[in-house]
Write an enzyme that holds these catalytic residues in place. Structure first.
Site, PDB file in Angstrom:
ATOM      1  N   CYS A 142       0.839  -1.191   0.000  1.00 40.27           N
ATOM      2  CA  CYS A 142       0.000   0.000   0.000  1.00 40.27           C
ATOM      3  C   CYS A 142       0.882   1.253   0.000  1.00 40.27           C
ATOM      4  O   CYS A 142       2.089   1.176   0.164  1.00 40.27           O
ATOM      5  CB  CYS A 142      -0.920   0.009   1.216  1.00 40.27           C
ATOM      6  SG  CYS A 142      -0.026  -0.037   2.776  1.00 40.27           S
ATOM      7  N   CYS A 158       3.009   1.968   3.041  1.00 35.51           N
ATOM      8  CA  CYS A 158       4.180   1.100   3.202  1.00 35.51           C
ATOM      9  C   CYS A 158       5.341   1.657   2.387  1.00 35.51           C
ATOM     10  O   CYS A 158       6.474   1.725   2.863  1.00 35.51           O
ATOM     11  CB  CYS A 158       3.854  -0.320   2.736  1.00 35.51           C
ATOM     12  SG  CYS A 158       2.307  -0.950   3.379  1.00 35.51           S
TER      13      CYS A 158
END
Lengths: 321, 77
Positions: free
Chosen positions: B11, B14
């Site tokens: 994502c 991250c």
């Protein structure tokens, strides 16, 4: 208390831009300025306040609390905690696996995932401040009911067979629960980080929502809604839910649309059904959940929610409109 | 040399976390090895349910969101 935003919009739309209060454009611009300023102001204040006072409520902690409870306790707990536990939708997959691994039933896990995007404390407060406490309370009741009903339906149909097999094989390590920093300075820092993260993530949804709300408010005549969206039209609630399914927005972003529709006299059940359907069912969420759910379960899940939104919307209209 | 593992399904947060650590490490002149872990079994093995998570030399130090710049500086010290 919020009259200052109305006055600000009066001044900006009618004095600064010299629009006429009677014109459609003037009406729409006024709505836009009032709702944008009010919602962003509230959003910042509320996120900051909640960030400051929050004791760390994490998905890891929810998992520990819900695991091993009876069905009657676990469903209400799952939807209630789903509403107030913050987690990024990209964490849906590890959260799903972690719940099942702890022995939490599939129905309870899905109830948590249904309630979570639909209700959050920020949206509820903004909704209350924009359209009133009554609507906000009804929305919470509707969202929690749909979460519980949806979870119970998934349990009833025994859909565990449609969870991807690898999910059942994953074993989780000991969860390390993070300790919150409690000093005044750390809380201020955390609250400010939350404002940056949440406002940064949803500002565009809010802006688009206010734009659409302003368009509806200024340019679509009330007669149109009376004709097509009244309580007598049995297709109004299903149509509202259908329109909401492909659309996705953060719950807060839907509020200006709710504001505009209620102002046009659209019945409350229809408006809340639309809001739930926009916030809860979305294509990106389905694609993320596809990693752990087979297509049959995703389709059934969407179908159950579709029926539940229509049911709740129709019921509210029958009782209140 | 410290090895950082960023746990997450890919994502945006991250990726941002990995970038932040790399940036801070460069600024501090510390050499680090940054590895992104996307395998769900491995992520859950560290006991993490909310991503992104950060593991330093096999010890979980953070989970459930972007770490703050101050936290990252502490890890690098």
């Amino acid at each position: 208390m919020f009259a200052i935003f109305t006055r600000l919009a009066d001044w900006a739309a009618y004095d600064l831009l010299r629009l006429s209060p009677e014109s459609k454009l003037g009406d729409a611009v006024h709505f836009f300025i009032e709702d944008v300023t009010k919602i962003f102001f509230l959003l910042t204040i509320i996120v900051f306040a909640i960030g400051f006072f929050r004791s760390m409520l994490t998905p890891e902690r929810v998992r520990k609390v819900v695991a091993g409870r009876s069905r009657f306790a676990s469903y209400p707990m799952a939807v209630g905690l789903g509403a107030v536990t913050p987690f990024c939708s990209c964490s849906s997959v590890p959260l799903f696996i972690g719940f099942l691994e702890a022995g939490i039933p599939l129905g309870v896990t899905m109830a948590f995932l249904i309630a979570s995007p639909m209700i959050n404390e920020v949206a509820v407060v903004v909704l209350a401040a924009t359209v009133g406490w009554k609507v906000a309370v009804l929305y919470v009741v509707a969202g929690l009911s749909v979460g519980i009903l949806g979870g119970l339906a998934i349990e009833f149909f025994k859909l565990e067979k449609w969870v991807e097999e690898y999910v059942w094989k994953i074993r989780m390590g000991e969860t390390a629960i993070q300790q919150a920093q409690t000093s005044f300075k750390a809380r201020l820092g955390y609250a400010w980080e939350q404002v940056k993260e949440i406002v940064g993530r949803i500002w565009l949804y809010v802006l688009i929502g206010v734009g659409l709300g302003a368009g509806l408010h200024g340019f679509i005549p009330q007669e149109w809604f009376v004709k097509y969206a009244s309580v007598d039209n049995i297709f109004a609630v299903p149509s509202a839910v259908l329109i909401g399914i492909p659309l996705y927005s953060n719950a807060t972003g839907v509020i200006p649309i709710v504001d505009a529709l209620l102002g046009k006299g659209v019945p409350i059940g229809t408006v809340l059904a639309l809001m739930m359907s926009i916030a809860a069912i979305s294509l990106p969420e389905m694609i993320i959940l596809r990693k752990v759910l087979k297509p049959q379960l995703i389709a059934t899940f969407a179908g159950i929610l579709f029926v539940a939104f229509i049911g709740v919307g129709t019921l509210f209209n029958a009782m209140l409109a | 040399m410290k090895t950082f593992k960023i746990l997450g399904s890919g994502c945006k947060n991250c990726a941002n976390t990995a970038d932040l650590i790399e940036l801070k490490a460069k600024a501090a002149g510390v050499e680090v090895n940054i590895e992104k872990v996307t395998d769900m079994g491995e992520i859950m093995g560290y006991g993490v349910m909310s991503t992104p998570g950060v593991v330093i030399d096999e010890v979980l130090v953070h989970a459930g969101g972007m770490p703050t710049p101050a936290q990252v500086e502490e890890w690098l010290a």
